[in-house]
Design a protein around this motif. Structure first.
Motif, PDB file in Angstrom:
ATOM      1  N   ILE A   1       0.889  -1.150   0.000  1.00 58.46           N
ATOM      2  CA  ILE A   1       0.000   0.000   0.000  1.00 58.46           C
ATOM      3  C   ILE A   1       0.931   1.204   0.000  1.00 58.46           C
ATOM      4  CG2 ILE A   1      -1.764   1.291   1.254  1.00 58.46           C
ATOM      5  CD1 ILE A   1      -2.547  -1.424   2.576  1.00 58.46           C
ATOM      6  N   GLU A   2       0.836   2.017  -1.045  1.00 55.51           N
ATOM      7  CA  GLU A   2       1.746   3.144  -1.164  1.00 55.51           C
ATOM      8  C   GLU A   2       1.112   4.289  -1.939  1.00 55.51           C
ATOM      9  OE1 GLU A   2       5.288   2.038  -3.378  1.00 55.51           O
ATOM     10  OE2 GLU A   2       4.156   0.533  -4.446  1.00 55.51           O
ATOM     11  N   ARG A   3       1.789   5.406  -1.914  1.00 56.29           N
ATOM     12  CA  ARG A   3       1.358   6.590  -2.648  1.00 56.29           C
ATOM     13  C   ARG A   3       2.595   7.431  -2.917  1.00 56.29           C
ATOM     14  NH1 ARG A   3      -1.697   9.103   2.629  1.00 56.29           N
ATOM     15  NH2 ARG A   3       0.205   9.855   3.609  1.00 56.29           N
ATOM     16  N   GLU A   4       2.405   8.528  -3.648  1.00 60.25           N
ATOM     17  CA  GLU A   4       3.545   9.363  -4.016  1.00 60.25           C
ATOM     18  C   GLU A   4       4.280   9.887  -2.784  1.00 60.25           C
ATOM     19  OE1 GLU A   4       4.269  13.448  -6.410  1.00 60.25           O
ATOM     20  OE2 GLU A   4       2.926  11.993  -7.337  1.00 60.25           O
ATOM     21  N   ASP A   5       3.554  10.457  -1.815  1.00 63.91           N
ATOM     22  CA  ASP A   5       4.196  10.916  -0.585  1.00 63.91           C
ATOM     23  C   ASP A   5       4.138   9.783   0.449  1.00 63.91           C
ATOM     24  OD1 ASP A   5       1.353  11.536  -0.681  1.00 63.91           O
ATOM     25  OD2 ASP A   5       1.595  12.437   1.290  1.00 63.91           O
ATOM     26  N   PRO A   6       5.154   9.667   1.283  1.00 66.96           N
ATOM     27  CA  PRO A   6       5.199   8.560   2.244  1.00 66.96           C
ATOM     28  C   PRO A   6       4.010   8.563   3.198  1.00 66.96           C
ATOM     29  CG  PRO A   6       7.298   9.733   2.174  1.00 66.96           C
ATOM     30  CD  PRO A   6       6.320  10.546   1.379  1.00 66.96           C
ATOM     31  N   ILE A   7       3.606   7.373   3.598  1.00 69.51           N
ATOM     32  CA  ILE A   7       2.572   7.207   4.620  1.00 69.51           C
ATOM     33  C   ILE A   7       3.309   7.248   5.964  1.00 69.51           C
ATOM     34  CG2 ILE A   7       0.821   5.669   5.577  1.00 69.51           C
ATOM     35  CD1 ILE A   7       0.629   4.476   2.643  1.00 69.51           C
ATOM     36  N   GLU A   8       3.054   8.292   6.722  1.00 71.85           N
ATOM     37  CA  GLU A   8       3.722   8.444   8.015  1.00 71.85           C
ATOM     38  C   GLU A   8       3.159   7.439   9.017  1.00 71.85           C
ATOM     39  OE1 GLU A   8       6.349  10.332   8.374  1.00 71.85           O
ATOM     40  OE2 GLU A   8       6.155  11.147   6.348  1.00 71.85           O
ATOM     41  N   LEU A   9       3.998   6.986   9.929  1.00 67.77           N
ATOM     42  CA  LEU A   9       3.587   5.998  10.926  1.00 67.77           C
ATOM     43  C   LEU A   9       2.393   6.490  11.738  1.00 67.77           C
ATOM     44  CD1 LEU A   9       3.963   3.293  12.342  1.00 67.77           C
ATOM     45  CD2 LEU A   9       5.713   4.380  13.787  1.00 67.77           C
ATOM     46  N   VAL A  10       2.391   7.753  12.129  1.00 66.29           N
ATOM     47  CA  VAL A  10       1.280   8.308  12.920  1.00 66.29           C
ATOM     48  C   VAL A  10      -0.027   8.235  12.129  1.00 66.29           C
ATOM     49  CG1 VAL A  10       0.395  10.434  13.977  1.00 66.29           C
ATOM     50  CG2 VAL A  10       2.797   9.808  14.254  1.00 66.29           C
ATOM     51  N   GLU A  11       0.012   8.554  10.841  1.00 67.51           N
ATOM     52  CA  GLU A  11      -1.184   8.477   9.987  1.00 67.51           C
ATOM     53  C   GLU A  11      -1.643   7.026   9.840  1.00 67.51           C
ATOM     54  OE1 GLU A  11      -2.643   9.737   5.501  1.00 67.51           O
ATOM     55  OE2 GLU A  11      -0.493   9.729   5.966  1.00 67.51           O
ATOM     56  N   TRP A  12      -0.713   6.118   9.647  1.00 69.41           N
ATOM     57  CA  TRP A  12      -1.019   4.698   9.518  1.00 69.41           C
ATOM     58  C   TRP A  12      -1.724   4.187  10.768  1.00 69.41           C
ATOM     59  CZ3 TRP A  12      -2.210   0.687   6.912  1.00 69.41           C
ATOM     60  CH2 TRP A  12      -1.913  -0.605   7.317  1.00 69.41           C
ATOM     61  N   ILE A  13      -1.175   4.499  11.930  1.00 68.48           N
ATOM     62  CA  ILE A  13      -1.758   4.048  13.190  1.00 68.48           C
ATOM     63  C   ILE A  13      -3.164   4.621  13.368  1.00 68.48           C
ATOM     64  CG2 ILE A  13      -1.566   4.211  15.709  1.00 68.48           C
ATOM     65  CD1 ILE A  13       1.513   3.909  15.281  1.00 68.48           C
ATOM     66  N   ALA A  14      -3.354   5.903  13.062  1.00 68.64           N
ATOM     67  CA  ALA A  14      -4.678   6.528  13.194  1.00 68.64           C
ATOM     68  C   ALA A  14      -5.685   5.864  12.265  1.00 68.64           C
ATOM     69  CB  ALA A  14      -4.589   8.025  12.904  1.00 68.64           C
ATOM     70  N   THR A  15      -5.275   5.534  11.063  1.00 71.13           N
ATOM     71  CA  THR A  15      -6.164   4.890  10.094  1.00 71.13           C
ATOM     72  C   THR A  15      -6.534   3.482  10.549  1.00 71.13           C
ATOM     73  OG1 THR A  15      -5.212   6.186   8.300  1.00 71.13           O
ATOM     74  CG2 THR A  15      -6.395   4.193   7.668  1.00 71.13           C
ATOM     75  N   VAL A  16      -5.562   2.742  11.014  1.00 73.22           N
ATOM     76  CA  VAL A  16      -5.785   1.361  11.462  1.00 73.22           C
ATOM     77  C   VAL A  16      -6.722   1.314  12.661  1.00 73.22           C
ATOM     78  CG1 VAL A  16      -4.636  -0.585  12.595  1.00 73.22           C
ATOM     79  CG2 VAL A  16      -3.660   0.417  10.530  1.00 73.22           C
ATOM     80  N   THR A  17      -6.479   2.162  13.639  1.00 73.44           N
ATOM     81  CA  THR A  17      -7.236   2.079  14.887  1.00 73.44           C
ATOM     82  C   THR A  17      -8.639   2.675  14.782  1.00 73.44           C
ATOM     83  OG1 THR A  17      -6.169   4.104  15.690  1.00 73.44           O
ATOM     84  CG2 THR A  17      -5.165   2.005  16.328  1.00 73.44           C
ATOM     85  N   ALA A  18      -8.982   3.241  13.643  1.00 72.72           N
ATOM     86  CA  ALA A  18     -10.321   3.806  13.446  1.00 72.72           C
ATOM     87  C   ALA A  18     -11.347   2.736  13.076  1.00 72.72           C
ATOM     88  CB  ALA A  18     -10.274   4.882  12.365  1.00 72.72           C
ATOM     89  N   HIS A  19     -10.935   1.488  12.960  1.00 75.34           N
ATOM     90  CA  HIS A  19     -11.810   0.412  12.503  1.00 75.34           C
ATOM     91  C   HIS A  19     -11.661  -0.788  13.442  1.00 75.34           C
ATOM     92  CE1 HIS A  19     -13.426  -2.692   9.835  1.00 75.34           C
ATOM     93  NE2 HIS A  19     -13.902  -1.742   9.078  1.00 75.34           N
ATOM     94  N   GLY A  20     -12.745  -1.398  13.869  1.00 69.69           N
ATOM     95  CA  GLY A  20     -12.722  -2.475  14.846  1.00 69.69           C
ATOM     96  C   GLY A  20     -12.178  -3.809  14.374  1.00 69.69           C
ATOM     97  N   GLU A  21     -12.076  -4.024  13.077  1.00 70.60           N
ATOM     98  CA  GLU A  21     -11.619  -5.329  12.591  1.00 70.60           C
ATOM     99  C   GLU A  21     -10.146  -5.322  12.218  1.00 70.60           C
ATOM    100  OE1 GLU A  21     -14.253  -6.916   9.656  1.00 70.60           O
ATOM    101  OE2 GLU A  21     -15.844  -7.193  11.128  1.00 70.60           O
TER     102      GLU A  21
END
Length: 115
Positions: free
Chosen positions: A7-27
């Motif tokens: 999973i990637e994009r032009e600008d890096p996915i920062e660890l803080v953003e990754w963690i926030a995205t992951v923890t927003a969903h129960g599964e």
């Protein structure tokens, strides 16, 4: 060696953003704990240190470590099917969408869940 998807994009996915995205969903959940494995040839116990940004998802009612954040992208072993019907691929495509990113293969091909 297993084929990897990312999973990637032009600008890096920062660890803080990754963690926030992951923890927003129960599964899905962070699973950064250390683990052990047994070498099938020698029987030796191997300790594997946990890594920041490692994520487990629910697959058939069981938590499975699937996604690994490293240097601005998330990598995972290619599932047996790259269609949206596969729970790992479905989770990857959803995460990519939430991060304004895409899923690509080791050789640069793009996956959209249609195969």
């Amino acid at each position: 060696m297993a084929y990897g998807l990312h999973i990637e994009r032009e600008d890096p996915i920062e660890l803080v953003e990754w963690i926030a995205t992951v923890t927003a969903h129960g599964e899905r959940q962070l699973d950064e704990a250390n683990s052990t494995a047994i070498n099938p040839v020698t029987g030796a116990k191997i300790a594997v240190q946990g890594q920041d940004g490692t994520v487990a998802i629910l697959v058939e009612g069981q938590w499975a470590r699937v996604f690994h954040w490293n240097r601005g992208k998330i990598s995972f072993k290619a599932p047996s099917s790259t269609s949206r019907d596969d729970p790992i691929m479905s989770a990857a495509l959803l995460l990519a969408s939430e991060l304004a990113a895409f899923v690509s293969g080791d050789e640069g091909e793009i996956y959209d869940g249609s195969d």
